[in-house]
Motif scaffolding. Structure first.
Motif, PDB file in Angstrom:
ATOM      1  N   HIS A 279       0.826  -1.209   0.000  1.00  0.00           N
ATOM      2  CA  HIS A 279       0.000   0.000   0.000  1.00  0.00           C
ATOM      3  C   HIS A 279       0.858   1.255   0.000  1.00  0.00           C
ATOM      4  CE1 HIS A 279      -4.019  -1.779   0.208  1.00  0.00           C
ATOM      5  NE2 HIS A 279      -3.411  -2.777   0.826  1.00  0.00           N
ATOM      6  N   GLY A 280       2.109   1.133   0.443  1.00  0.00           N
ATOM      7  CA  GLY A 280       3.044   2.228   0.269  1.00  0.00           C
ATOM      8  C   GLY A 280       3.333   2.479  -1.200  1.00  0.00           C
ATOM      9  N   VAL A 281       3.388   1.403  -1.985  1.00  0.00           N
ATOM     10  CA  VAL A 281       3.547   1.536  -3.437  1.00  0.00           C
ATOM     11  C   VAL A 281       2.370   2.311  -4.018  1.00  0.00           C
ATOM     12  CG1 VAL A 281       3.656   0.293  -5.631  1.00  0.00           C
ATOM     13  CG2 VAL A 281       4.909  -0.574  -3.643  1.00  0.00           C
ATOM     14  N   ALA A 282       1.155   1.906  -3.613  1.00  0.00           N
ATOM     15  CA  ALA A 282      -0.046   2.568  -4.125  1.00  0.00           C
ATOM     16  C   ALA A 282      -0.088   4.040  -3.728  1.00  0.00           C
ATOM     17  CB  ALA A 282      -1.290   1.843  -3.608  1.00  0.00           C
ATOM     18  N   LEU A 290      10.285   2.496   0.382  1.00  0.00           N
ATOM     19  CA  LEU A 290       9.587   1.210   0.433  1.00  0.00           C
ATOM     20  C   LEU A 290      10.483   0.119   1.000  1.00  0.00           C
ATOM     21  CD1 LEU A 290       7.819   1.394  -3.038  1.00  0.00           C
ATOM     22  CD2 LEU A 290       6.676   1.452  -0.815  1.00  0.00           C
ATOM     23  N   GLN A 291      11.755   0.146   0.599  1.00  0.00           N
ATOM     24  CA  GLN A 291      12.687  -0.849   1.119  1.00  0.00           C
ATOM     25  C   GLN A 291      12.846  -0.704   2.637  1.00  0.00           C
ATOM     26  OE1 GLN A 291      16.023   0.155  -1.408  1.00  0.00           O
ATOM     27  NE2 GLN A 291      15.625  -1.558  -2.813  1.00  0.00           N
ATOM     28  N   THR A 292      12.918   0.527   3.109  1.00  0.00           N
ATOM     29  CA  THR A 292      13.016   0.765   4.554  1.00  0.00           C
ATOM     30  C   THR A 292      11.746   0.308   5.255  1.00  0.00           C
ATOM     31  OG1 THR A 292      14.465   2.668   4.191  1.00  0.00           O
ATOM     32  CG2 THR A 292      13.363   2.509   6.330  1.00  0.00           C
ATOM     33  N   LEU A 293      10.601   0.610   4.657  1.00  0.00           N
ATOM     34  CA  LEU A 293       9.317   0.224   5.249  1.00  0.00           C
ATOM     35  C   LEU A 293       9.204  -1.289   5.368  1.00  0.00           C
ATOM     36  CD1 LEU A 293       6.588   1.318   6.272  1.00  0.00           C
ATOM     37  CD2 LEU A 293       5.732   1.153   3.917  1.00  0.00           C
ATOM     38  N   LEU A 294       9.616  -1.999   4.344  1.00  0.00           N
ATOM     39  CA  LEU A 294       9.540  -3.458   4.343  1.00  0.00           C
ATOM     40  C   LEU A 294      10.417  -4.074   5.421  1.00  0.00           C
ATOM     41  CD1 LEU A 294       8.461  -6.039   2.957  1.00  0.00           C
ATOM     42  CD2 LEU A 294      10.412  -5.898   1.385  1.00  0.00           C
ATOM     43  N   GLN A 295      11.510  -3.420   5.738  1.00  0.00           N
ATOM     44  CA  GLN A 295      12.461  -3.967   6.706  1.00  0.00           C
ATOM     45  C   GLN A 295      12.127  -3.630   8.146  1.00  0.00           C
ATOM     46  OE1 GLN A 295      16.143  -2.356   5.235  1.00  0.00           O
ATOM     47  NE2 GLN A 295      16.142  -3.664   3.406  1.00  0.00           N
ATOM     48  N   PRO A 316       1.190  13.850   3.688  1.00  0.00           N
ATOM     49  CA  PRO A 316       0.319  13.028   4.542  1.00  0.00           C
ATOM     50  C   PRO A 316       0.432  11.532   4.245  1.00  0.00           C
ATOM     51  CG  PRO A 316      -0.994  13.982   2.785  1.00  0.00           C
ATOM     52  CD  PRO A 316       0.412  14.539   2.629  1.00  0.00           C
ATOM     53  N   TRP A 317       1.624  10.971   4.483  1.00  0.00           N
ATOM     54  CA  TRP A 317       1.849   9.571   4.105  1.00  0.00           C
ATOM     55  C   TRP A 317       0.985   8.605   4.908  1.00  0.00           C
ATOM     56  CZ3 TRP A 317       3.597   9.141  -0.393  1.00  0.00           C
ATOM     57  CH2 TRP A 317       4.602   9.974  -0.883  1.00  0.00           C
ATOM     58  N   VAL A 318       0.771   8.870   6.192  1.00  0.00           N
ATOM     59  CA  VAL A 318      -0.048   7.960   6.999  1.00  0.00           C
ATOM     60  C   VAL A 318      -1.463   7.886   6.434  1.00  0.00           C
ATOM     61  CG1 VAL A 318      -1.083   7.579   9.268  1.00  0.00           C
ATOM     62  CG2 VAL A 318       1.311   8.273   9.096  1.00  0.00           C
ATOM     63  N   ALA A 319      -2.041   9.035   6.159  1.00  0.00           N
ATOM     64  CA  ALA A 319      -3.407   9.051   5.626  1.00  0.00           C
ATOM     65  C   ALA A 319      -3.471   8.342   4.278  1.00  0.00           C
ATOM     66  CB  ALA A 319      -3.898  10.494   5.497  1.00  0.00           C
ATOM     67  N   ARG A 320      -2.500   8.606   3.407  1.00  0.00           N
ATOM     68  CA  ARG A 320      -2.519   7.988   2.073  1.00  0.00           C
ATOM     69  C   ARG A 320      -2.408   6.466   2.163  1.00  0.00           C
ATOM     70  NH1 ARG A 320       1.716  11.978  -1.160  1.00  0.00           N
ATOM     71  NH2 ARG A 320       0.419  13.865  -1.114  1.00  0.00           N
ATOM     72  N   VAL A 321      -1.448   6.001   2.962  1.00  0.00           N
ATOM     73  CA  VAL A 321      -1.223   4.556   3.039  1.00  0.00           C
ATOM     74  C   VAL A 321      -2.372   3.866   3.749  1.00  0.00           C
ATOM     75  CG1 VAL A 321       0.253   2.755   4.004  1.00  0.00           C
ATOM     76  CG2 VAL A 321       1.280   4.764   2.919  1.00  0.00           C
ATOM     77  N   TYR A 322      -2.813   4.415   4.863  1.00  0.00           N
ATOM     78  CA  TYR A 322      -3.813   3.705   5.663  1.00  0.00           C
ATOM     79  C   TYR A 322      -5.235   3.877   5.137  1.00  0.00           C
ATOM     80  CZ  TYR A 322      -0.700   1.687   9.055  1.00  0.00           C
ATOM     81  OH  TYR A 322       0.253   0.905   9.661  1.00  0.00           O
ATOM     82  N   ALA A 326      -7.477   0.734   4.618  1.00  0.00           N
ATOM     83  CA  ALA A 326      -8.862   0.666   5.100  1.00  0.00           C
ATOM     84  C   ALA A 326      -9.822   0.300   3.973  1.00  0.00           C
ATOM     85  CB  ALA A 326      -9.261   1.991   5.736  1.00  0.00           C
ATOM     86  N   THR A 327      -9.603   0.888   2.808  1.00  0.00           N
ATOM     87  CA  THR A 327     -10.457   0.566   1.658  1.00  0.00           C
ATOM     88  C   THR A 327     -10.323  -0.897   1.278  1.00  0.00           C
ATOM     89  OG1 THR A 327     -10.309   2.825   0.801  1.00  0.00           O
ATOM     90  CG2 THR A 327     -10.921   1.105  -0.764  1.00  0.00           C
ATOM     91  N   ALA A 328      -9.096  -1.411   1.290  1.00  0.00           N
ATOM     92  CA  ALA A 328      -8.870  -2.820   0.955  1.00  0.00           C
ATOM     93  C   ALA A 328      -9.522  -3.736   1.991  1.00  0.00           C
ATOM     94  CB  ALA A 328      -7.372  -3.101   0.853  1.00  0.00           C
TER      95      ALA A 328
END
Length: 378
Positions: A279-282, A290-295, A316-322, A326-328
């Protein structure tokens, strides 16, 4: 039907209380009890706890040991010894019973806060020991879990800021076997009962979600504790004709639904970091991000990293990712229910962090949250 009902045991605070009673008895009479009887407070009934050992350590100080028995529950504290050391309090102590955490009892706020001995455990111990104390006597009770640090590594305690050991958590003395397969039948029966009175239900995986729901004013008749049985209970809700479900939960658990994992116990499946990264990709994170997030070590660590990026980049990365997550969760849950029951159910999602603060809620989730917390009718 009785063959389906697993054996109920007691929560960890009950055994801590039993050990404390036995230690106090030694101080008064220098006799090691084999068992003690105590008042569970909630529910209002008596419990009998076996005592493994009791002795004096030095004048005015005694120790007793009980061993946890959670019943037919897949509880990692099964057979865990819990020690209670009781000693006469210093003259400066004003309360009759002081309770502190020793080795193996977790500490809140990542180690800088108080011992993770919560309200029910304190009430239980204070109530029972005050019944045993002679007038004017004051004691200090130190609780210890020798295996607590090791066991805590297998829990999500750290995600909620509790480190160095286990929590004495719970709102009741009874340990209902939530993980036993037979419990699913009991959960279904409870859901059916609530579905007969409500067309909106709020699903909570565990005590954290239930506690937050109650603080938000959501009535008990809406609340359904699911443990890890989200998939079967979503389908059951569809079969029972429920029109709307709000999924209110810790993001580190509910995120699994965004990946199509509908039994959320970690022994079944995980993939939380992979789902979060997808969802970070999206949301448009760069490849290094993304690599840091995955680790990151956990979903909570991943959330902390996204909050760090927000501060650094003013995005607003938290809002975008989450919001994507939430939609998924909503889409996959609706699809799951329809696939297995051919029923259409409106799903809303609200996610909270380790501080029990809701930080991501979908548009549908907000509508259902408002409706559940302000209405006393189905």
């Amino acid at each position: 039907m009785s063959d389906l009902v697993p054996r109920t045991g007691y929560t960890l605070p009950v055994f801590a209380c039993g050990a404390a009673i036995a230690a106090l008895h030694w101080l008064y009479k220098r006799i090691a009890l084999d068992t003690v009887t105590l008042d569970l407070v909630d529910p209002a009934q008596l419990a009998r706890v076996e005592i493994e050992n009791a002795c004096g350590l030095k004048p005015g100080v005694s120790l007793a040991i009980a061993r946890s028995d959670p019943g037919d529950n897949l509880d990692l504290t099964r057979h865990t010894p819990i020690w209670a050391m009781v000693e006469w309090a210093p003259p400066t102590q004003t309360q009759s019973v002081s309770i502190v955490g020793g080795e193996g009892i977790g500490r809140q706020e990542n180690g800088s806060g108080p011992s993770a001995i919560y309200a029910y455990a304190r009430q239980l111990i204070e109530t029972n020991l005050n019944q045993q104390l002679r007038e004017g006597d004051r004691i200090q009770v130190t609780l210890l879990l020798p295996e607590g640090r090791a066991l805590a590594k297998r829990t999500s305690n750290e995600a909620f800021g509790v480190v160095e050991g286990l929590s004495l958590l719970g709102t009741s003395g009874l340990s209902h076997p939530l993980s036993a397969p037979q419990q699913l039948e009991i959960f279904r029966a409870q859901l059916q009962d609530k579905a007969a009175r409500r067309d909106l239900l709020v699903f909570c995986i565990g005590e954290n979600g239930l506690d937050l729901s109650r603080r938000l004013g959501i009535p008990e008749t809406c609340l359904v504790k699911t443990a890890n049985w989200l998939g079967p209970l979503l389908v059951e809700a569809g079969i029972q004709g429920i029109k709307s479900i709000l999924l209110l939960g810790y993001h580190g658990k509910l995120i699994k639904l965004a990946g199509g994992i509908f039994h959320t116990h970690h022994h079944v499946a995980d993939g939380r970091q992979e789902i979060l990264t997808a969802h970070g990709v999206a949301a448009g994170l760069s490849v290094p991000e993304l690599q840091t997030l995955l680790q990151r070590a956990s979903a909570e660590d991943g959330l902390a990293y996204l909050r760090q990026l927000e501060r650094q980049m003013a995005q607003p990365w938290v809002a975008r990712v989450y919001q994507s997550i939430a939609t998924a969760i909503e889409t996959r849950s609706q699809r799951y229910i329809y696939t297995h029951s051919e029923r259409q159910v409106q799903i809303g999602c609200a996610l909270f962090d380790r501080d029990r603060q809701i930080f991501a809620v979908s548009e549908t989730g907000q509508k259902l949250l408002d409706r559940a917390s302000t209405s006393s009718h189905g």
